[in-house]
Design a protein around this motif. Structure first.
Motif, mmCIF file in Angstrom:
data_model
loop_
_atom_site.group_PDB
_atom_site.id
_atom_site.type_symbol
_atom_site.label_atom_id
_atom_site.label_comp_id
_atom_site.label_asym_id
_atom_site.label_seq_id
_atom_site.Cartn_x
_atom_site.Cartn_y
_atom_site.Cartn_z
ATOM 1 N N THR A 159 0.817 -1.222 0.000
ATOM 2 C CA THR A 159 0.000 0.000 0.000
ATOM 3 C C THR A 159 0.846 1.266 0.000
ATOM 4 O O THR A 159 0.317 2.359 0.211
ATOM 5 C CB THR A 159 -0.940 0.024 1.223
ATOM 6 N N SER A 167 -5.775 2.112 0.108
ATOM 7 C CA SER A 167 -5.043 1.266 1.064
ATOM 8 C C SER A 167 -5.998 0.362 1.825
ATOM 9 O O SER A 167 -5.727 -0.827 2.023
ATOM 10 C CB SER A 167 -4.258 2.141 2.048
ATOM 11 N N GLN A 171 -5.985 -3.680 1.964
ATOM 12 C CA GLN A 171 -5.903 -4.364 3.259
ATOM 13 C C GLN A 171 -7.014 -5.402 3.400
ATOM 14 O O GLN A 171 -6.794 -6.505 3.923
ATOM 15 C CB GLN A 171 -5.970 -3.346 4.393
ATOM 16 N N THR A 188 6.334 -3.525 5.513
ATOM 17 C CA THR A 188 5.728 -2.195 5.494
ATOM 18 C C THR A 188 6.486 -1.269 6.433
ATOM 19 O O THR A 188 7.150 -1.725 7.367
ATOM 20 C CB THR A 188 4.237 -2.256 5.908
ATOM 21 N N GLU A 193 -0.932 0.191 9.746
ATOM 22 C CA GLU A 193 -1.347 -0.929 8.910
ATOM 23 C C GLU A 193 -0.950 -2.254 9.555
ATOM 24 O O GLU A 193 -1.736 -3.215 9.576
ATOM 25 C CB GLU A 193 -0.705 -0.801 7.532
#
Length: 283
Positions: A159, A167, A171, A188, A193
């Protein structure tokens, strides 16, 4: 539950720069594991070693019990890789982009249509990849991974650079794969997230794992303040130490209908990373 991914004593240097320094990690089947750290921390390098694209100086890695340096062509259908440098063919349509890989894996056109539909590109099959937004290109890369139906997915910054709505969509696609029993290795630098998606995380800094655990466990370990933060109905805030008397104070406030919200004071993953490394994550 057995480990889908095993990493034992892996180190890697490029010239005089040590990128990975004696890394040890296990990832269980069916979990979302997050390798967290800033750009340049060594996250992508570790994926490349795991998937046989690079070789570490020493140590071993394995996917589904198979040594990464001994992977055969038939083993590659058991895992999928989404990386930003695995580009798309800009002049080809979305459908034809996937068709290239469908031929390699001996899949039919119905598999292509299903993969495009799964990532929300069902109506974009004839659209040239070069005309897609960054978010739609990421969806196309995900479709390429989902199409082969692997048991293990490596998703490298899926993302990064996307708007919040896109995003969120991606997800949800990742969580849907977990519900199917897939193992997901996610890299990430977006700590929020990771807190949302991951069962376990490892914080990577200057080639070393500096912390490991579930996001909640990691944050609780660094909850030095141990306070309840209470916002009252009159607009004021109250901090209460979490000791043997805190329950009485909270009870009295709630009995008198004075409480609007209550939050514990444990830090988030980004705050933990800053405490451990003294560095903020680049946006």
């Amino acid at each position: 539950m057995r480990d889908a991914i095993k990493i034992n004593n892996i180190s890697k240097s490029f010239g005089s720069k040590t990128v990975l320094d004696d890394i040890n990690l296990d990832v269980e089947e069916g979990e979302i594991f997050g390798l967290l750290g800033p750009s340049g921390a060594g996250k992508t390098t570790l994926i490349k070693i795991l998937t046989g694209q690079l070789k570490g100086e020493h140590g071993t890695t394995a996917i589904n019990g198979i040594n990464s340096q001994q992977l055969k062509s038939t083993d590659y259908s058991s895992f999928g890789i989404m990386m930003d440098n695995f580009g798309v063919y800009e002049r080809l349509s979305c459908f034809d982009n996937l068709k290239v890989f469908a031929r390699i894996y001996r899949l039919d056109e119905e598999d292509i249509r299903a993969a495009l539909s799964d990532v929300g590109l069902g109506s974009a099959g004839k659209t040239a990849a070069g005309n897609l937004s960054k978010g739609m290109k990421n969806r196309l890369r995900l479709a390429r991974v989902f199409m082969i139906n692997p048991s293990v997915l490596f998703l490298d910054e899926p993302t990064s650079g996307l708007d919040p709505a896109t995003s969120e969509d991606i997800q949800q696609l990742i969580l849907a794969e977990k519900k199917k029993g897939k193992t997901i290795f996610l890299t990430t630098h977006n700590m929020a997230e990771a807190e949302k998606l991951c069962d376990h995380v490892a914080l990577l800094h200057k080639g070393k794992i500096v912390e490991y655990g579930s996001p909640q466990e990691v944050c609780r370990r660094y909850n030095h303040q141990k306070k309840l933060l209470i916002h009252l109905t009159d607009g004021t805030d109250k901090e209460i130490p979490t000791d043997t008397h805190s329950d009485e104070t909270v009870y009295e406030l709630m009995k008198n209908n004075l409480v609007e919200t209550i939050h514990s004071s444990e830090p988030n993953l980004e705050t933990v990373f800053l405490e451990l490394t003294g560095e903020e994550l680049a946006r």
